[in-house]
Write an enzyme that holds these catalytic residues in place. Sequence first.
Site, PDB file in Angstrom:
ATOM      1  N   ASP A   1      33.428  41.724  41.605  1.00  0.00           N
ATOM      2  CA  ASP A   1      32.111  41.762  42.241  1.00  0.00           C
ATOM      3  C   ASP A   1      32.128  42.587  43.522  1.00  0.00           C
ATOM      4  O   ASP A   1      32.650  42.136  44.548  1.00  0.00           O
ATOM      5  CB  ASP A   1      31.672  40.322  42.526  1.00  0.00           C
TER       6      ASP A   1
ATOM      7  N   ASP B   1      26.257  47.323  43.240  1.00  0.00           N
ATOM      8  CA  ASP B   1      26.816  45.978  43.057  1.00  0.00           C
ATOM      9  C   ASP B   1      27.182  45.702  41.600  1.00  0.00           C
ATOM     10  O   ASP B   1      26.313  45.506  40.759  1.00  0.00           O
ATOM     11  CB  ASP B   1      25.798  44.949  43.558  1.00  0.00           C
TER      12      ASP B   1
END
EC number: 3.4.23.1
Length: 388
Positions: free
Chosen positions: A94, A277
């Site tokens: 992440d 992201d």
Amino acid sequence: MKWLLLLGLVALSECIMYKVPLIRKKSLRRTLSERGLLKDFLKKHNLNPARKYFPQWEAPTLVDEQPLENYLDMEYFGTIGIGTPAQDFTVVFDTGSSNLWVPSVYCSSLACTNHNRFNPEDSSTYQSTSETVSITYGTGSMTGILGYDTVQVGGISDTNQIFGLSETEPGSFLYYAPFDGILGLAYPSISSSGATPVFDNIWNQGLVSQDLFSVYLSADDKSGSVVIFGGIDSSYYTGSLNWVPVTVEGYWQITVDSITMNGETIACAEGCQAIVDTGTSLLTGPTSPIANIQSDIGASENSDGDMVVSCSAISSLPDIVFTINGVQYPVPPSAYILQSEGSCISGFQGMNVPTESGELWILGDVFIRQYFTVFDRANNQVGLAPVA
């Protein structure tokens, strides 16, 4: 001849890359839907992806308001090992967070019982601490302790890595999550409890030759995706990389010049900020322009709260173009319309995040599947190129 051999060895050492294969699995949202649990989940949890970004840190209590519901649509996961001998965990890599945490044997919550749990007693290299951590989200929080151990990531032995061991994970919905934990790859400035992120620890130990990592997300249903630590593999993209400066060293935040459709500006008319992201599956932006986009592509809300379009209309929909640092990055309808079991769902989601620089967009997996992405810590920049 000896000098030529030495130069060859030096060049070879500079090209060493560590690849972590990512597997594409069924998302938690899809699993809940198939089990008839999604509607109940959505009623009980007020999904707000904005809570992931720019949280209010409370250092004395080490609270990180990062909702785990943000991972509802995640599909890409990799395997890491923690401890000696290694205990394997499936994690989300992440770039929108900075901490590493996995379930532990101290967790008896329902969510933990269906996942791999780290047992410190089974690791000869584990070091305990007296520190605790809490990640607040939705109706409760993930609480746990912090410890140190060796983390195996794609052939790298990351020693003395701090990580969180969960003790409670509220919400029975996490029982069905296709991942055990989260491995954050953002900057250390947003790390809860000041914990050193995995990539920073890897770089500080001199385990990679370049202070960067790169990501390729395949559109293939199961395999082909990869995170590359310490290098760039040009076989994953076409043309050349275009570099974009990071504007704030926290998330991988960049400036977008404009967003257009059919040659007309539909958002970000005077420039805006965006976060690249890998831990967000969709393309998200302020609710007003997103609502306009949904209307323009003919999307309407179904009973599950998804914005759906007619599958037969996909071929006639326009590209949506993000201009970044003077370069156009078109996202075609085949990318921003997600097809699953006969349904065609919009890959756009509304989200309002108040920032000093105005509207904020999140370039999630819908965008990254189209563009090989390099996260360059040495030069604080993001590299983008069309996938091969």
